[in-house]
Enzyme design. Structure first.
Site, mmCIF file in Angstrom:
data_model
loop_
_atom_site.group_PDB
_atom_site.id
_atom_site.type_symbol
_atom_site.label_atom_id
_atom_site.label_comp_id
_atom_site.label_asym_id
_atom_site.label_seq_id
_atom_site.Cartn_x
_atom_site.Cartn_y
_atom_site.Cartn_z
ATOM 1 N N THR A 160 0.698 -1.197 -0.174
ATOM 2 C CA THR A 160 0.088 0.009 -0.177
ATOM 3 C C THR A 160 0.955 1.232 0.071
ATOM 4 O O THR A 160 0.539 2.112 -0.741
ATOM 5 C CB THR A 160 -0.859 -0.102 1.340
ATOM 6 O OG1 THR A 160 -1.819 -1.124 1.191
ATOM 7 C CG2 THR A 160 -1.942 1.104 1.255
ATOM 8 N N LYS A 197 50.265 -12.771 -5.174
ATOM 9 C CA LYS A 197 49.246 -13.950 -5.144
ATOM 10 C C LYS A 197 47.939 -13.105 -5.863
ATOM 11 O O LYS A 197 47.852 -12.118 -5.568
ATOM 12 C CB LYS A 197 48.933 -14.264 -3.549
ATOM 13 C CG LYS A 197 47.819 -15.379 -3.539
ATOM 14 C CD LYS A 197 47.490 -15.653 -2.218
ATOM 15 C CE LYS A 197 46.778 -16.996 -1.840
ATOM 16 N NZ LYS A 197 45.329 -16.660 -2.301
ATOM 17 N N SER A 222 46.406 -10.479 -2.045
ATOM 18 C CA SER A 222 46.917 -10.724 -0.490
ATOM 19 C C SER A 222 47.511 -9.402 -0.381
ATOM 20 O O SER A 222 48.160 -8.865 -0.861
ATOM 21 C CB SER A 222 47.644 -11.828 -0.439
ATOM 22 O OG SER A 222 47.997 -11.854 0.912
ATOM 23 N N SER A 223 47.158 -8.959 0.928
ATOM 24 C CA SER A 223 47.998 -7.810 1.687
ATOM 25 C C SER A 223 49.160 -8.367 2.295
ATOM 26 O O SER A 223 50.104 -7.609 2.575
ATOM 27 C CB SER A 223 46.994 -7.165 2.656
ATOM 28 O OG SER A 223 46.668 -8.086 3.738
ATOM 29 N N THR A 272 36.307 -37.594 -11.946
ATOM 30 C CA THR A 272 35.378 -37.822 -11.466
ATOM 31 C C THR A 272 35.449 -38.377 -10.004
ATOM 32 O O THR A 272 36.542 -38.823 -9.716
ATOM 33 C CB THR A 272 34.444 -39.251 -11.885
ATOM 34 O OG1 THR A 272 35.377 -40.515 -11.667
ATOM 35 C CG2 THR A 272 34.056 -39.293 -13.522
ATOM 36 N N SER A 307 -7.010 -0.468 -6.913
ATOM 37 C CA SER A 307 -6.576 -0.983 -5.367
ATOM 38 C C SER A 307 -5.106 -1.228 -5.404
ATOM 39 O O SER A 307 -4.578 -1.785 -6.378
ATOM 40 C CB SER A 307 -7.413 -2.195 -4.896
ATOM 41 O OG SER A 307 -6.885 -2.689 -3.787
ATOM 42 N N THR A 308 -4.442 -1.083 -4.161
ATOM 43 C CA THR A 308 -3.076 -1.468 -4.104
ATOM 44 C C THR A 308 -3.064 -3.009 -4.596
ATOM 45 O O THR A 308 -2.063 -3.469 -5.162
ATOM 46 C CB THR A 308 -2.421 -1.353 -2.955
ATOM 47 O OG1 THR A 308 -2.471 0.052 -2.310
ATOM 48 C CG2 THR A 308 -1.028 -2.221 -2.655
ATOM 49 N N ASN A 309 -4.048 -3.828 -4.095
ATOM 50 C CA ASN A 309 -4.107 -5.307 -4.318
ATOM 51 C C ASN A 309 -3.931 -5.814 -5.707
ATOM 52 O O ASN A 309 -3.902 -6.948 -6.078
ATOM 53 C CB ASN A 309 -5.198 -5.813 -3.479
ATOM 54 C CG ASN A 309 -5.124 -5.430 -2.117
ATOM 55 O OD1 ASN A 309 -4.111 -4.961 -1.855
ATOM 56 N ND2 ASN A 309 -6.204 -5.491 -1.396
#
Length: 521
Positions: free
Chosen positions: A120, A343, A337-338, A206, A159-161
């Site tokens: 609504t 990496k 990476s820090s 597999t 209507s909202t509906n």
């Protein structure tokens, strides 16, 4: 009772407007001070106060805003045609809707995406913005609802509906269209790699264990095929979203709407969108049922989870680069990476994985919301709409970044692939029809123990000539591209005397038959 709009609204724009000059608007609960320049009104103000939940306004979904404008535009046309709305008012509403569809005033759609009331607040927000845009265009002050009213005029016969679910479905159609474009382009990108890698031999696996050879092209072609299947499922879902319940009004009985309204507004909606909208056969059922949203959610989850599995494969195939599989190289997108220099991580497949996790979670939310509906209406469509529109948006962007920033730039690590195939015991499977399972098992064991080339072991065992064995383990034969269809005569073999050395003898002294029946050593 007079209240002031809280500063903690769903939108920064609304918060800014909450300070300064105001105008007073009144509803059945009392009066509310509205920012003077706001195109929304009292009902939107109530929603801003009641639902400071998500901190995300509905304008984060432009498709929903545009869909609301289209529905209101179709309603105005229909109401004018059946004679329940003055043509001048209908024209003013339509012009306002066109401006919204062109991208104007989206920042005025400020109610939060998560809200009570079955949508609504969203419908009220749309009614007020459209009315005030039309009023301002006509030279009237904002809030001059005696000239053009948000409910009596913009919301006439509605209507909202019936407005909200119709707009939500239309928004999903727009979003789904974009997703299908990206999905098809991603499928094509995988298919292109399938062609590019068509003759690159590799070891298939597999259960994460070496199996038999295949080509890298076959692997990527398989990815493309699974995306094709999901694309078809998405296409089949689209027409389900074209069914609407406009004209149902409150619960499906059509109260307050002219008997001709439903068919008329549906026709105008078709004209405005170009889609084959149809009015639901049972408007009472259509107003309370959320089945189509579960269907769409299920298809999205299937697509997302299957692509997430493909992304898992890409991360495995590119793992390493030294201590992993290292069969393919993903484009390096950023430092990984820090703390570890050099990496590089598979960040693009990782983000797609996370999109899939979110889509799966959203599917649970949608399922629970659909189940939670009661009697003639499902009050939980806002969270359904939010969950689906977010999934559609994230998938569209995720699929695009996967294609542009990953798939298009994948390369094959040819030297490593060649080494892995030449030393793989899986190659011996191709020789089993010619030398028998017992001899093949012994050769496989020897190859594992000595890390030697299968072809060398076969020749040393006196089972075949090198020319013959190389023909039988050619990429075309190993990958199944060159099929073997004729009967194969297997030469009976004694158990190899010493599996550790790879030695073996041919019991009948004859040649090993190929698929054509020729005996050759």
């Amino acid at each position: 009772m007079t209240t002031t709009v809280p500063t903690g609204t769903a939108s920064p724009t609304a918060a800014d407007e909450a300070v300064g000059a105001t105008r007073t608007e009144t509803d059945s609960l009392g009066s509310v001070e509205i920012p003077a320049e706001a195109y929304w009104g009292v009902h939107t103000a109530r929603a801003l106060e009641n639902f400071p939940i998500s901190r995300r306004p509905i304008s984060v979904y432009p498709d929903l805003v545009n869909a609301l404008a289209i529905v209101k535009q179709a309603a105005a046309r229909a109401n004018a045609e059946i004679g329940v709305l003055d043509q001048a008012k209908a024209d003013a509403i339509e012009a306002a809707c066109e401006r919204i569809r062109a991208g104007e005033f989206h920042d005025q759609f400020v109610v939060g995406v998560i809200q009570g009331g079955a949508g609504t607040s969203t419908n009220m927000n749309a009614n007020e913005v459209i009315a005030n845009v039309a009023l301002a265009a006509g030279g009237h002050p904002l809030g001059s609802y005696d000239v053009l009213h948000p409910l009596d005029d913009v919301n006439r016969s509605q209507s909202t509906n019936d407005v909200y679910p119709t707009a939500v479905k239309l928004a999903m159609v727009f979003s789904l269209q974009r997703l299908m474009v990206e999905h098809e382009q991603l499928r094509d990108a995988f298919a292109a790699k399938g062609v590019e890698f068509g003759h690159v031999l590799k070891v298939g696996r597999t259960q994460l264990q070496d199996a038999v050879p295949m080509t890298l092209g076959q692997e990527f072609h398989g990815f493309a095929t699974t995306l094709t299947e999901d694309l078809e499922r998405l296409r089949h879902t689209m027409p389900l979203l074209w069914e609407i319940n406009l004209g149902a009004t409150a619960i499906g009985t059509g109260i307050t709407a002219d008997p001709n309204y439903a068919a008329t507004v549906c026709r105008h909606l078709r004209d405005l969108t170009g889609f084959e909208h149809v009015t639901a056969a049972d408007l009472v059922e259509a107003t309370s049922d959320a089945g189509v949203f579960m269907t769409l959610s299920g298809v999205l989850k299937r697509s997302a989870i299957k692509l997430s599995k493909i992304c898992n494969d890409l991360r495995l195939l590119s793992s390493g680069p030294q201590a992993g599989l290292g069969e393919i190289n993903l484009p390096a997108r950023q430092a990984g990476s820090s703390i570890m220099p050099g990496k590089v991580n598979p960040v693009i497949p990782e983000v797609v994985n996370q999109v899939a996790f979110s889509v799966a979670g959203a599917d649970v939310t949608i399922t629970m919301a659909a189940e939670g509906g009661q009697l003639q209406l499902n009050a939980f469509e806002p969270v359904i709409a939010h969950s689906l529109l977010q999934s559609l948006a994230w998938m569209t962007q995720g699929w695009r970044t996967l294609r542009v920033n990953c798939i298009d730039g994948i390369t094959a690590n040819l030297d490593r692939l060649d080494t892995m195939v030449s030393t793989s015991v899986g190659v011996v499977t191709a020789l089993t029809p010619y030398i028998g399972y017992t001899a093949a098992s012994a050769l496989a064991k020897t190859a594992l123990l000595t890390h030697r080339n299968i072809a060398d072991l076969v020749v040393e065992a006196g089972l075949m000539s090198r020319e013959r064995v190389m023909k039988l383990i050619s990429p075309a034969r190993l990958s199944g591209i060159e099929a073997i269809t004729a009967a194969i005569d297997v030469v009976e073999m004694e158990e190899l005397a010493d599996a550790g050395t790879g030695a073996g003898t041919d019991t009948d002294g004859g040649g090993v038959a190929d698929a054509s029946g020729e005996g050759e050593r």
